[in-house]
Motif scaffolding. Structure first.
Motif, PDB file in Angstrom:
ATOM      1  N   ARG B 476       0.826  -1.196   0.000  1.00 35.52           N
ATOM      2  CA  ARG B 476       0.000   0.000   0.000  1.00 35.52           C
ATOM      3  C   ARG B 476       0.869   1.258   0.000  1.00 35.52           C
ATOM      4  O   ARG B 476       0.631   2.202  -0.757  1.00 35.52           O
ATOM      5  CB  ARG B 476      -0.861  -0.045   1.254  1.00 35.52           C
ATOM      6  N   THR B 526      -7.741   1.590  -3.611  1.00 35.23           N
ATOM      7  CA  THR B 526      -8.621   0.636  -4.286  1.00 35.23           C
ATOM      8  C   THR B 526      -7.821  -0.221  -5.253  1.00 35.23           C
ATOM      9  O   THR B 526      -7.955  -1.447  -5.296  1.00 35.23           O
ATOM     10  CB  THR B 526      -9.731   1.390  -5.054  1.00 35.23           C
ATOM     11  N   MET B 529      -5.606  -2.817  -3.507  1.00 32.86           N
ATOM     12  CA  MET B 529      -6.324  -3.995  -3.018  1.00 32.86           C
ATOM     13  C   MET B 529      -6.755  -4.875  -4.180  1.00 32.86           C
ATOM     14  O   MET B 529      -6.645  -6.109  -4.128  1.00 32.86           O
ATOM     15  CB  MET B 529      -7.547  -3.561  -2.219  1.00 32.86           C
ATOM     16  N   THR B 584     -11.126  -6.734   9.318  1.00 37.84           N
ATOM     17  CA  THR B 584      -9.799  -6.277   8.924  1.00 37.84           C
ATOM     18  C   THR B 584      -9.716  -6.244   7.410  1.00 37.84           C
ATOM     19  O   THR B 584     -10.584  -6.770   6.712  1.00 37.84           O
ATOM     20  CB  THR B 584      -8.712  -7.239   9.408  1.00 37.84           C
ATOM     21  N   ASP B 585      -8.647  -5.645   6.920  1.00 38.00           N
ATOM     22  CA  ASP B 585      -8.410  -5.651   5.480  1.00 38.00           C
ATOM     23  C   ASP B 585      -8.254  -7.072   4.964  1.00 38.00           C
ATOM     24  O   ASP B 585      -8.600  -7.372   3.823  1.00 38.00           O
ATOM     25  CB  ASP B 585      -7.138  -4.851   5.144  1.00 38.00           C
ATOM     26  N   VAL B 588     -11.531  -8.481   3.783  1.00 39.81           N
ATOM     27  CA  VAL B 588     -11.928  -7.965   2.474  1.00 39.81           C
ATOM     28  C   VAL B 588     -11.132  -8.648   1.382  1.00 39.81           C
ATOM     29  O   VAL B 588     -11.683  -9.127   0.391  1.00 39.81           O
ATOM     30  CB  VAL B 588     -11.707  -6.449   2.411  1.00 39.81           C
ATOM     31  N   VAL B 657     -13.907  -5.211  -3.710  1.00 40.19           N
ATOM     32  CA  VAL B 657     -13.161  -4.238  -2.914  1.00 40.19           C
ATOM     33  C   VAL B 657     -14.102  -3.124  -2.468  1.00 40.19           C
ATOM     34  O   VAL B 657     -14.092  -2.697  -1.312  1.00 40.19           O
ATOM     35  CB  VAL B 657     -11.983  -3.659  -3.727  1.00 40.19           C
ATOM     36  N   ALA B 661     -15.942  -2.060   1.587  1.00 40.91           N
ATOM     37  CA  ALA B 661     -16.036  -0.840   2.398  1.00 40.91           C
ATOM     38  C   ALA B 661     -16.988  -1.050   3.558  1.00 40.91           C
ATOM     39  O   ALA B 661     -16.881  -0.418   4.602  1.00 40.91           O
ATOM     40  CB  ALA B 661     -16.521   0.314   1.537  1.00 40.91           C
ATOM     41  N   THR B 665     -12.831  -0.248   4.806  1.00 40.70           N
ATOM     42  CA  THR B 665     -11.540  -0.053   4.160  1.00 40.70           C
ATOM     43  C   THR B 665     -11.412   1.432   3.883  1.00 40.70           C
ATOM     44  O   THR B 665     -12.414   2.140   3.836  1.00 40.70           O
ATOM     45  CB  THR B 665     -11.475  -0.807   2.819  1.00 40.70           C
ATOM     46  N   GLU B 666     -10.184   1.850   3.686  1.00 43.33           N
ATOM     47  CA  GLU B 666      -9.983   3.282   3.459  1.00 43.33           C
ATOM     48  C   GLU B 666      -9.822   3.566   1.982  1.00 43.33           C
ATOM     49  O   GLU B 666      -8.785   4.005   1.538  1.00 43.33           O
ATOM     50  CB  GLU B 666      -8.725   3.729   4.190  1.00 43.33           C
ATOM     51  N   ASP B 667     -10.829   3.265   1.188  1.00 49.54           N
ATOM     52  CA  ASP B 667     -10.657   3.507  -0.239  1.00 49.54           C
ATOM     53  C   ASP B 667     -11.876   4.226  -0.781  1.00 49.54           C
ATOM     54  O   ASP B 667     -12.641   4.827  -0.044  1.00 49.54           O
ATOM     55  CB  ASP B 667     -10.414   2.194  -0.978  1.00 49.54           C
ATOM     56  N   GLN B 670     -15.347   3.391   0.720  1.00 44.04           N
ATOM     57  CA  GLN B 670     -15.739   3.986   1.993  1.00 44.04           C
ATOM     58  C   GLN B 670     -16.498   5.294   1.763  1.00 44.04           C
ATOM     59  O   GLN B 670     -17.479   5.576   2.423  1.00 44.04           O
ATOM     60  CB  GLN B 670     -14.493   4.246   2.830  1.00 44.04           C
TER      61      GLN B 670
END
Ligand SMILES: Nc1ncnc2c1ncn2[C@@H]1O[C@H](COP(=O)(O)OP(=O)(O)OP(=O)(O)O)[C@@H](O)[C@H]1O
Ligand SMILES: [Mg+2]
Lengths: 343, 717
Positions: B476, B526, B529, B584-585, B588, B657, B661, B665-667, B670
């Motif tokens: 990342r 995004t 991932m 958690t990630d 996902v 992905v 959210a 997730t922080e993409d 979200q």
């Protein structure tokens, strides 16, 4: 004379973006080469001919010579780029959609080169399809289709799907389908090419028998000269979209109109084409034997009889009058020699 | 040097990479740069700069142009939003007759149209729902509330579950024979006994409206596009974007247009499900051999007959794939649209996931999947059904299914009646098993999850930590460390090398849109991932596919497995991973991997299968070993098809992905989720959706161009 069933007057079919404009500019003088340079392909080039009722016209020519395209124009599957086509006196190109559909539903049948069966329908449904489209009751159409299945010898397979049939069997389904509506005009695009020799011969005989009985007007495409000779009243030879010659089988072989036709017919066994009258001597010679043959016989059929004779054989017409004579040597000459030079 | 001359392409690619890395190293991260934070926030902050465009003020943090492009498109979401509101509230006000108040009222045109549309959808859904569950909305729609008050008997009682279950079994039997009937009966009974009847029927009524409508519209538009080049040209860009647009993102603008509830969900589902149907219809119709069309013409078909009896049935294979897709999308949306208030299993599933009640979620998910598979198989069987012309049947035999159904209805009603006498405690189990009164296995599953968690906690945690710390976070960080300009060079360069200047321009446009939007960092997350998921999925799918291909049975088995898995709505995949890995990630990503492995496997197998049998035999005859054959002949020839699989894998991965959210997730996802609950979220949601769609389209363009060239080169197609 009654009106011809099919009549073509300078029919052109040219594929390409601005075919029509180019045809107009060419002023009736279409040259395949110049058209090709402009991105157009000439399919049919100035075809004019007539087919009368009950006649069978066989169309021949090399692959890509425009045979299928000509048939498509006459059935109006594609619109001809130029010229006029009359079906029983009706101007085909002026028919509106409804009239055209009526014509196809009631008058025309077509067998396709690549079978063109509907993959989602069984043999029976395929054959019944044109009937159902016409609006005939399911039960009647299925019964009629079943008769057709029997006619082409596929009984027992009526519930198969096209993909489960061999090429020959598929083609027989195609033939049965085109016959189901009992069309007056019948177009056949290489109908027997996928059949094995045995079945092919059977189908040809069956075809002749049917034709004797039904007297349909037929246009028939084939690559097989034997087949053409067996079936044709007249033969048309095409090259690059042009009909080079359209004549009786004998004349095609004996009097080829162009060099191309001569080459095309070079290997044709002449005894299968020529009639006795084509090769007989007009004058009757003195030492004539007892055997008499009709002047309308094809040489092949009587050759053996004649060749066993030592003397010249008398030739008679339909009223049994002697109209000429033929020498066995002449037969030998026709069959084995003389192919290269005419007469 | 020799090598470079021999492979000029290789050299060009190397050069591209060198430039890319040089740019990466040359451009430093500006010291004040804050990662991930939206580059144009809508909150005010004294450190921000601002610009005004089309009357919209966009605020952003100043930074280095080489590092990140300024968010010049920041005004777009606001503009979309304002336009939507203008359309809905102020544009073309007209007089409309109002039934309730019996007077003319002024309303904007679009509002009136959407309201009428939603009213119609509501009516359809309610109609089916009330046949299945009972109710009085439908009757009221034809009469009035007063009438119902006066005639309380007219309320629809709904069908007892026994009748619906047996009825669907009879229908399944008629369509697909014994096997399907047993499956239908079992799954319906399961649904009822386990207390999921009501939500299941709610979902079913939603699907029974959405799926047929999507099918009809898709087919109709597909036919229209087939007949007219102009329609096709107009539809094509929309179809393309919709193909890679995450379903989430459509929710937000639709929310503004159609409000919340089942009706809105149906409309959104149609928006998502119709494009693939159109594409597949078009594809199928195009593939019909011209001679078959001519045969139809010669049989005297008019245009309508030609289309309905020749073209569409002949294109059936592709159209059926379309139907399958429609059903898939419908079930997927049945869950997702719970976000905008659709009732049914989807709502229960989301609720359970939210409460981390894995057992409940599992039960709801299972029901959705059962119904999805049932409908899928039934539609397939229906399309493949054959007519028997020779069965000489009497009246009884011909109508035995209908008669039998009649018997079932009477029996069901009697049973329900007896039930009402027998079960005194207020719940008639022979009529409907209430939601909380069925057998529930949720406790069992939850205990199981707890047990797994307790027993393997150490290992799971270790794996989780390792994956996140050693793999995901570095990856990342690497992605985020790419200067925008370097990414642009890489992507455009790849476009140029693969497809020439045209491809380069298309790809450049797509990338610039994302780069100029306020969410470049999130798009990178995004992408990271998705890339991770795709890499793993491809590795698994490729291996599994190749191994399965070695044997006919395993090939068919695997294809069937893919079929079934594909029918599961995407949300269902989140359940088991959340069981194991929590929020958690990793969760996902594992969902992404499982979901995206399906197309990877399928296309590998299909690619290998598409290698002509003749070649196969020829190779065997020339004495190659199995491995040689695989590597020298089958892989190279199957590769283009496999690459199309990669394409699908990427799309699937992106979808998952985005859905991820939901776990957190922080993409981009979200923000889409956030936009859902934001009054002014429509523009943001749509723009975000377009960003995701464009990420997909960049890969799509590159891969398709490459495949096209490769196929031409190999002389296939
Ligand atoms: N739809 C079309 N568009 C463009 N050109 C065409 C089209 N159909 C046929 N042609 C061209 O017209 C010419 C004649 O084709 P046609 O199918 O009539 O040949 P054919 O004599 O039937 O050959 P075969 O014996 O192989 O069936 C060919 O050069 C072909 O390429
Ligand atoms: Mg042909």
């Amino acid at each position: 004379m009654s009106e011809p069933v099919i009549k073509c007057q300078s029919v052109y079919k040219i594929f390409g973006a601005n075919a029509e404009r180019m045809l107009k500019e060419a002023n009736g003088n279409v040259d395949a080469k110049t058209f090709q340079d402009n991105g157009c392909i000439v399919g049919v080039n100035n075809a004019s001919f007539e087919v009368s009722k009950g006649e069978m016209l066989v169309v021949m020519g090399l692959s890509g010579s425009g045979k299928s395209t000509l048939l498509r124009c006459i059935s109006r599957l594609t619109d001809a780029t130029g010229g006029k086509i009359f079906i029983e006196g009706q101007d085909l190109l002026n028919l509106n959609n409804k009239e055209l559909i009526d014509l196809r539903r009631n008058k025309m049948g077509m067998v396709f080169q690549s079978f063109a069966l509907l993959p989602h329908k069984t043999v029976l449904e395929n054959i019944a399809f044109p009937l159902q489209i016409k609006g005939i009751k399911t039960e009647d159409s299925i019964n009629k289709a079943m008769d057709m299945v029997k006619l082409v010898g596929l009984d027992g397979r009526e519930n198969y799907f096209p993909r489960e049939l061999s090429g020959g069997q598929q083609q027989r389904v195609g033939i049965a389908r085109s016959l189901a509506v009992e069309p007056d005009i019948w177009f056949l695009d290489e109908p027997f090419s996928a059949l094995d020799p045995l079945i092919r011969k059977e189908m040809q005989d069956e075809f002749l028998r049917l034709q004797e009985k039904l007297q349909k007007t037929i246009m028939f495409i084939t690559h097989d000269f034997d087949e053409a000779l067996k079936l044709a009243d007249r033969i048309a030879i095409m090259k690059d979209g042009i009909i080079e010659q359209l004549d009786t089988p004998a004349n095609i072989v004996l009097k080829p109109a162009t060099e191309y036709v001569r080459k095309f017919t070079e290997e044709v066994p002449r005894e299968k084409v020529l009639l006795i009258q084509d090769v007989m001597d007009e004058k009757t010679s003195s030492d004539i034997g007892d055997l008499k043959v009709s002047k309308d016989e094809i040489i092949e059929n009587v050759a053996e009889k004649i060749l066993t004779q030592e003397k010249t054989v008398a030739v008679t017409d339909s009223k049994n009058n002697v109209v000429g004579s033929i020498n066995p040597a002449k037969i030998i000459n026709t069959v084995f020699g003389g192919r290269k030079n005419n007469n | 040097m020799e090598i470079l001359k021999k492979y000029p392409k290789l050299f060009q690619w190397l050069f591209l990479l060198v430039v890319f890395f040089a740019l990466c190293f040359a451009i430093d991260v500006p010291e004040t740069y804050k990662f991930i934070r939206g580059q144009a926030e809508f909150i005010k902050d004294p450190n921000q700069s601002a610009f005004v465009f089309l009357g919209k003020e966009v605020r952003y943090y100043a930074f280095d142009v080489f590092w990140r492009l300024p968010p010049l498109l920041g005004w777009l979401p606001i503009w979309i939003n304002d336009s939507l509101f203008f359309l809905m509230n102020d544009w073309m006000p007209m007089e409309f007759w109002n039934e309730d108040t019996q007077e003319y009222k002024t309303r904007p045109l679009v509002l009136q149209i959407t309201r009428n549309l939603t009213a119609f959808m509501t009516f359809l859904i309610e109609l089916i729902r009330e046949i299945l569950l009972g109710g009085l909305e439908t009757i009221v729609a034809f009469t009035s509330w007063d009438w119902i008050d006066a005639n309380p008997w007219a309320e629809l009682p709904g069908l007892p579950w026994t009748i619906v279950a047996a009825g669907s079994a009879i229908l399944a039997y008629k369509l697909g024979g014994k096997g399907l009937a047993i499956y239908a009966l079992l799954s319906m009974t399961y649904i009822s006994i386990f207390g999921q009847w009501k939500p299941s029927m709610q979902t079913l009524s939603f699907i029974l409206v959405a799926a047929p409508l999507s099918f009809i519209f898709g087919l109709g538009l597909g036919v229209a596009a087939f007949k007219s080049k102009r329609v096709e040209k107009a539809l094509y860009p929309i179809l393309l974007v919709m193909q890679t647009m995450p379903q989430y993102a459509v929710l937000v603008p639709a929310l503004v247009l159609f409000g919340v509830g089942d009706h809105a969900a149906v409309i959104i589902t149609m928006i998502v499900a119709v494009p693939p149907m159109i594409l597949l219809t078009l594809l199928g119709l195009r593939a019909v051999p011209p001679e078959v069309i001519e045969a139809g013409r010669m049989s005297g078909c008019n245009n309508w007959q030609l289309m309905s009896k020749v073209l569409i049935p002949t294109a059936r294979r592709d159209i059926l794939i379309g139907v399958n897709q429609v059903i898939m999308v419908c079930f997927s949306m049945a869950v997702i649209s719970a976000f905008i208030g659709a009732k049914g299993l989807g709502f229960n599933l989301l609720l359970a996931l939210n409460q981390l009640n894995i057992g409940l979620a599992l039960e709801a998910g299972l029901c959705i999947s059962l119904i999805a598979i049932l409908l899928d198989k039934m539609s397939l069987a229906w399309a493949n059904k054959q007519v028997d012309y020779f069965g000489n049947l009497n009246f009884f035999q011909r109508n035995k299914n209908s008669l039998f159904f009649g018997v079932v209805v009477i029996a069901g009603i009697l049973l329900a009646y007896f039930g009402s006498i027998y079960f005194k405690d207020g719940y008639n189990y022979l009529f409907e098993v209430p939601h909380n009164k069925g057998i529930s296995t949720a406790g069992f599953w939850n205990k199981g999850v707890d047990w797994i968690f307790d027993t393997f906690f150490v290992y799971i945690k270790a794996f989780n930590t390792w994956l996140i710390v050693d793999v995901l976070q570095p990856m990342r960080a690497l992605y985020l460390r790419m200067p925008a300009i370097a990414t642009l060079v890489l992507v455009v360069g790849a476009g140029y090398l693969i497809g020439g200047i045209r491809s380069a321009l298309v790809v450049c446009g797509l990338t610039l849109f994302i780069a100029l939007s306020p969410w470049w960092d999130r798009a990178l997350v995004t992408t990271y991932m998705a890339t991770f998921g795709v890499l793993v999925s491809c590795a698994i799918g490729f291996t599994v596919g190749t191994l399965c291909f070695q044997n006919k049975h395993s090939t068919n088995f695997m294809l069937n497995v893919c079929d079934i898995f594909q029918t599961f709505p995407s949300f269902v995949y989140l359940i088991p991973v959340m069981m194991l890995f929590g929020i958690t990630d990793t969760s996902v990503l594992i969902a992404v991997i499982v979901y995206a492995t399906i197309p990877a496997t399928r296309y590998t197998i299909e690619g290998l299968r598409s290698v002509p049998a003749g070649l196969h035999d020829a190779a065997t005859m020339s004495g190659v070993t199995k491995f040689q054959r695989l590597f020298k002949i089958e892989f190279p020839l199957a590769f283009p098809h496999m690459m199309l699989g990669l394409n699908q894998t990427i799309v699937f991965a992106l979808f998952m992905v985005i859905i991820g959210a939901f776990i957190g997730t922080e993409d981009l996802g979200q923000y889409i989720l956030k936009a859902l609950s934001d009054k002014k979220g429509a523009g943001i949601g749509l723009t975000l959706g377009i960003c995701v769609a464009f990420i997909g389209l960049i890969f799509d363009n590159l891969i398709r161009t490459w495949v096209g060239k490769r196929k031409k080169h190999l002389g296939i197609d």
